[in-house]
Design an enzyme around this catalytic site. Structure first.
Site, PDB file in Angstrom:
ATOM      1  N   CYS A  57       4.685  -4.651  15.737  1.00 50.66           N
ATOM      2  CA  CYS A  57       4.161  -3.677  16.698  1.00 50.66           C
ATOM      3  C   CYS A  57       2.681  -3.982  16.950  1.00 50.66           C
ATOM      4  O   CYS A  57       1.921  -4.240  16.006  1.00 50.66           O
ATOM      5  CB  CYS A  57       4.337  -2.256  16.167  1.00 50.66           C
ATOM      6  SG  CYS A  57       6.059  -1.855  15.861  1.00 50.66           S
TER       7      CYS A  57
ATOM      8  N   CYS B 151       5.785  -6.747   7.618  1.00 53.37           N
ATOM      9  CA  CYS B 151       6.828  -6.187   8.481  1.00 53.37           C
ATOM     10  C   CYS B 151       7.153  -7.191   9.576  1.00 53.37           C
ATOM     11  O   CYS B 151       6.268  -7.876  10.091  1.00 53.37           O
ATOM     12  CB  CYS B 151       6.346  -4.878   9.115  1.00 53.37           C
ATOM     13  SG  CYS B 151       7.612  -4.084  10.123  1.00 53.37           S
TER      14      CYS B 151
ATOM     15  N   SER C 263      10.962   6.891   8.818  1.00 49.33           N
ATOM     16  CA  SER C 263      10.441   6.612  10.148  1.00 49.33           C
ATOM     17  C   SER C 263      10.919   5.234  10.605  1.00 49.33           C
ATOM     18  O   SER C 263      10.820   4.264   9.852  1.00 49.33           O
ATOM     19  CB  SER C 263       8.908   6.624  10.071  1.00 49.33           C
ATOM     20  OG  SER C 263       8.375   6.242  11.300  1.00 49.33           O
TER      21      SER C 263
ATOM     22  N   ASN D 148      -5.215   5.153  15.640  1.00 49.95           N
ATOM     23  CA  ASN D 148      -6.166   4.971  14.534  1.00 49.95           C
ATOM     24  C   ASN D 148      -6.725   3.553  14.578  1.00 49.95           C
ATOM     25  O   ASN D 148      -6.000   2.604  14.300  1.00 49.95           O
ATOM     26  CB  ASN D 148      -5.458   5.169  13.188  1.00 49.95           C
ATOM     27  CG  ASN D 148      -4.959   6.580  13.029  1.00 49.95           C
ATOM     28  OD1 ASN D 148      -5.725   7.533  13.121  1.00 49.95           O
ATOM     29  ND2 ASN D 148      -3.663   6.719  12.817  1.00 49.95           N
TER      30      ASN D 148
ATOM     31  N   CYS E 141      -1.695   6.169   9.746  1.00 46.62           N
ATOM     32  CA  CYS E 141      -0.564   5.459  10.339  1.00 46.62           C
ATOM     33  C   CYS E 141      -1.014   4.206  11.078  1.00 46.62           C
ATOM     34  O   CYS E 141      -1.923   4.267  11.886  1.00 46.62           O
ATOM     35  CB  CYS E 141       0.155   6.345  11.353  1.00 46.62           C
ATOM     36  SG  CYS E 141       0.902   7.749  10.612  1.00 46.62           S
TER      37      CYS E 141
ATOM     38  N   GLU F 237       0.829  -1.201   0.000  1.00 42.94           N
ATOM     39  CA  GLU F 237       0.000   0.000   0.000  1.00 42.94           C
ATOM     40  C   GLU F 237       0.867   1.257   0.000  1.00 42.94           C
ATOM     41  O   GLU F 237       1.905   1.310   0.641  1.00 42.94           O
ATOM     42  CB  GLU F 237      -0.925  -0.015   1.208  1.00 42.94           C
ATOM     43  CG  GLU F 237      -1.989  -1.080   1.023  1.00 42.94           C
ATOM     44  CD  GLU F 237      -3.018  -1.103   2.140  1.00 42.94           C
ATOM     45  OE1 GLU F 237      -4.197  -1.331   1.841  1.00 42.94           O
ATOM     46  OE2 GLU F 237      -2.642  -0.909   3.302  1.00 42.94           O
TER      47      GLU F 237
ATOM     48  N   CYS G 299      -0.278  -2.096  15.192  1.00 36.68           N
ATOM     49  CA  CYS G 299      -0.154  -1.868  13.746  1.00 36.68           C
ATOM     50  C   CYS G 299      -0.755  -3.012  12.938  1.00 36.68           C
ATOM     51  O   CYS G 299      -0.447  -4.180  13.161  1.00 36.68           O
ATOM     52  CB  CYS G 299       1.327  -1.712  13.414  1.00 36.68           C
ATOM     53  SG  CYS G 299       1.653  -1.612  11.660  1.00 36.68           S
TER      54      CYS G 299
ATOM     55  N   CYS H  72       3.312   8.523   1.136  1.00 39.17           N
ATOM     56  CA  CYS H  72       3.771   7.630   2.193  1.00 39.17           C
ATOM     57  C   CYS H  72       4.121   6.302   1.526  1.00 39.17           C
ATOM     58  O   CYS H  72       3.245   5.633   0.963  1.00 39.17           O
ATOM     59  CB  CYS H  72       2.643   7.475   3.216  1.00 39.17           C
ATOM     60  SG  CYS H  72       3.028   6.336   4.527  1.00 39.17           S
TER      61      CYS H  72
HETATM   62  S1  SF4 Z   1       4.494   0.245  13.028  1.00 35.23           S
HETATM   63 FE1  SF4 Z   1       6.000   0.185  11.390  1.00 35.23          FE
HETATM   64  S2  SF4 Z   1       7.679  -1.032  12.263  1.00 35.23           S
HETATM   65 FE2  SF4 Z   1       5.880  -1.435  13.556  1.00 35.23          FE
HETATM   66  S3  SF4 Z   1       4.932  -3.299  12.657  1.00 35.23           S
HETATM   67 FE3  SF4 Z   1       3.952  -1.499  11.741  1.00 35.23          FE
HETATM   68  S4  SF4 Z   1       5.057  -1.170   9.832  1.00 35.23           S
HETATM   69 FE4  SF4 Z   1       6.363  -2.456  11.142  1.00 35.23          FE
END
Ligand code: SF4
Length: 344
Positions: A114, A110, A195, A294, A337, A90, A117, A103
């Site tokens: 996190c 990933c 970032s 979010n 985000c 994306e 996320c 972005c």
């Molecule tokens: S916030 Fe960024 S580093 Fe953390 S899991 Fe999501 S994409 Fe990966």
């Protein structure tokens, strides 16, 4: 087999031309044609026939395909882009003062996991190649040229899409060099922000190798247990060590550092959390982006109320640290985000 033209920085292309006894002026001309002038057809003008033949035989100019897109009411557009192996990432176009920021994603999925996320839930599928990172921008730029011709200027780039950019250091670094090249897209270094969640091996390389773009560090909590939960790599790369490395990067190698602080109700939004954050950043010329969480389907956190957000900011203000509450755009289409997920 052909290699993507968008894989190569200018010095790499110059080496290839040199090794193949091609005219030395060719790489800069190609860069100028395809990046600066945004031409999509073959470069033939003032370009030696021998170089034209070499380019036709060896380079492809394919870009990621737009698989689907969603438009937000605030003019944000979220693109799902399909790569040559069928994987999808994306990319988000964010309007800002009659121009756009883009972005970019750096990985499919990933590895950092996190807990707030949506991408983290997906796990890492693979790193993106340089041409797939550059290709996101070019594909979106073409869409803008066609769909919004009077309003098509992409002025800033942030690596805040899917992936931990410093976990895919070489591809991200080369993509930045292409964006910055005077013969290419010619963006100013302060228009690019990378970032990181605090991936220490990449941060250690930053000092010596990264062009002087901006860093945004995802802090989200100072308290160890809370940060361990939000960003599990904190267990391996503790925030104290990460801050030490960030502080040691010479000024010319980081235009400025933005500290991101995701605010989740009842988790890291207390008066005490704000005091700890203020104390950790005092005297550092720090700038904090407070990002109210979010929500996405299945998320375990909640967004604080306006009053709770204001109270956190006021507490931080008292420590003299500058901050801004960033209500991210495009959250109605899960483009904000932490909301991206290429399987959604
Ligand atoms: S916030 Fe960024 S580093 Fe953390 S899991 Fe999501 S994409 Fe990966």
């Amino acid at each position: 087999m052909k290699t993507s033209f968008y894989q190569f920085t200018l010095p790499m292309l110059q080496e290839i031309f040199l090794a193949n006894d091609l005219p030395a002026t060719g790489p800069a001309k190609l860069y100028n044609w395809h990046y600066k002038k945004r031409r999509t057809e073959k470069c033939e003008k003032d370009f030696a026939k021998v170089s034209q033949d070499f380019v036709a035989e060896n380079f492809s100019f394919e870009l990621p395909e737009i698989d689907s897109l969603q438009k937000s009411t605030d003019r944000t557009v979220k693109f799902l882009l399909k790569l040559s192996d069928g994987k999808k990432v994306e990319t988000v176009l964010i309007p800002s003062n009659k121009r756009y920021g883009i972005c970019l994603s750096s990985q499919v999925g990933c590895a950092m996991k996190c807990s707030f996320c949506h991408t983290g839930l997906q796990g890492l599928e693979r790193h993106l190649e340089t041409h797939e990172i550059v290709g996101q921008l070019l594909a979106v730029q073409r869409w803008l040229n066609a769909e919004r011709p009077d309003d098509n200027d992409i002025a800033t780039i942030v690596f805040m899409g899917q992936g931990e950019p410093l976990h895919n250091f070489d591809s991200v670094k080369n993509a930045c060099e292409i964006f910055l090249s005077q013969n290419g897209l010619s963006l100013a270094a302060d228009k690019i922000t990378i970032s990181t969640a605090g991936y220490l091996p990449g941060l250690k390389r930053w000092k010596a190798e990264m062009p002087d773009v901006n860093i945004a560090l995802s802090l989200h909590a100072i308290d160890k247990l809370k940060r361990d939960k939000l960003i599990p790599i904190n267990q391996k790369f503790p925030v104290e060590e990460v801050l030490e490395i960030v502080n040691s990067i010479p000024k010319q190698k980081k235009r400025f550092v933005v500290y991101e602080y995701l605010l989740a109700r009842g988790f890291n939004d207390s008066k005490e959390d704000a005091e700890k954050l203020g104390k950790a950043l005092q005297g550092k010329r720090a700038f904090v982006n407070i990002i109210p969480f979010n929500p996405f389907p299945g998320a375990e956190y909640e967004r604080p109320s306006k009053e709770e957000i204001d109270a956190f900011k006021e507490q931080l203000d008292q420590s003299g640290v500058t901050s801004l509450v960033r209500f991210t755009k495009g959250d109605d289409i899960l483009a904000a985000c932490g909301q991206l997920n290429s399987r959604s």
